[in-house]
Enzyme design. Sequence first.
Site, PDB file in Angstrom:
ATOM      1  N   GLY A 101       0.910  -0.577  -0.159  1.00 21.42           N
ATOM      2  CA  GLY A 101      -0.063  -0.034   0.295  1.00 21.42           C
ATOM      3  C   GLY A 101       0.731   1.183   0.171  1.00 21.42           C
ATOM      4  O   GLY A 101       0.569   1.635   0.360  1.00 21.42           O
ATOM      5  N   GLU A 142       0.675  -1.240  -4.394  1.00 15.06           N
ATOM      6  CA  GLU A 142      -0.669  -0.184  -4.688  1.00 15.06           C
ATOM      7  C   GLU A 142      -2.050  -1.277  -5.702  1.00 15.06           C
ATOM      8  O   GLU A 142      -1.402  -1.793  -6.610  1.00 15.06           O
ATOM      9  CB  GLU A 142      -0.565   1.144  -5.429  1.00 15.06           C
ATOM     10  CG  GLU A 142      -0.952   2.121  -5.030  1.00 15.06           C
ATOM     11  CD  GLU A 142      -1.661   2.697  -3.813  1.00 15.06           C
ATOM     12  OE1 GLU A 142      -2.658   2.223  -3.296  1.00 15.06           O
ATOM     13  OE2 GLU A 142      -0.990   2.316  -2.971  1.00 15.06           O
ATOM     14  N   ASP A 199      -5.608   1.436   5.407  1.00 10.53           N
ATOM     15  CA  ASP A 199      -7.232   1.793   5.980  1.00 10.53           C
ATOM     16  C   ASP A 199      -7.649   0.577   7.275  1.00 10.53           C
ATOM     17  O   ASP A 199      -7.101  -0.362   7.438  1.00 10.53           O
ATOM     18  CB  ASP A 199      -7.831   1.143   4.423  1.00 10.53           C
ATOM     19  CG  ASP A 199      -8.898   1.640   4.625  1.00 10.53           C
ATOM     20  OD1 ASP A 199      -9.840   2.082   5.325  1.00 10.53           O
ATOM     21  OD2 ASP A 199     -10.061   1.418   3.540  1.00 10.53           O
ATOM     22  N   GLU A 236       0.321  10.274   4.394  1.00 10.79           N
ATOM     23  CA  GLU A 236      -0.037  10.364   4.857  1.00 10.79           C
ATOM     24  C   GLU A 236       0.338  11.146   6.245  1.00 10.79           C
ATOM     25  O   GLU A 236      -0.051  11.439   7.245  1.00 10.79           O
ATOM     26  CB  GLU A 236      -1.285   8.965   5.153  1.00 10.79           C
ATOM     27  CG  GLU A 236      -1.587   9.152   6.407  1.00 10.79           C
ATOM     28  CD  GLU A 236      -3.193   9.894   5.705  1.00 10.79           C
ATOM     29  OE1 GLU A 236      -4.035  10.105   7.274  1.00 10.79           O
ATOM     30  OE2 GLU A 236      -3.292  10.540   4.800  1.00 10.79           O
TER      31      GLU A 236
END
Length: 262
Positions: free
Chosen positions: A82, A105, A161, A238
Amino acid sequence: MTRTSGANGGGQQGSGKLPRKRFYRARAHSNPLSDSHFPIPISPDDVDLSQHYPRYFPADKGEHGDGDGDAEAPRIRFADVGCGFGGLLVGLSPLFPDKLMIGMELRDKVTEYVKERVLALRASNPGQYDNISVVRTNSMKYIPNYFGKAQLSKMFFLFPDPHFKEKNHRRRVISMHLLDEYAYVMEAGGIIYTITDVEELGIWMRTCLEKHPLFEAVPEEEIKVDPVVKLLSSATEEGQKVARNGGQTFQAIFRRISLQEE
């Protein structure tokens, strides 16, 4: 060999101009349980590494590149699961210039962005960033298709997530059954790095790792001197967002251990 699309060819290759994220808009997350359509290698031997690392695997030289035919070919050693926009890969590349690493990804536009980013970095920094690449794939389904037993020395799961709803916890990228697969592709002594800004997910990931018989927590004194650790919260988009907002992060860093019966 299956041609798994990597950072070699197309787009802005050779221009040295970094891609703009606004042209690669995508959903924040994808459903890992849904079916997606992209090439999947039958086995790790079927991955065409020349598409990812042309410096090490020139397409006309075969798997062993331009080195000694009897020498062992380099293998991918780090996997960023990811990988998002590739910030961690870019940060790791100069720290470990002799290690091949790949980002995995699921989102197609994000994957394309990382490909273009790597190509631009290679063009503007000759001799650098040749050890990183990206592939569009679903790591929750196809990890064994890309890596052999005990191949990886580091795996990264940065800000995955959280899948807040309990019915969706099976979509989480860290779970007991997925740790079985990660343990298979990791060498004894390899390290798995996780970080999140969601406390409940942080507890979940740590608990799964603590319960798994093939992982043990890395001692705090080792974590403090590990040069990789500071990248976990600073290298990715992030992580930078969390830092700007003054948010808290929760890390779980564990080592793959060996059992006698293995």
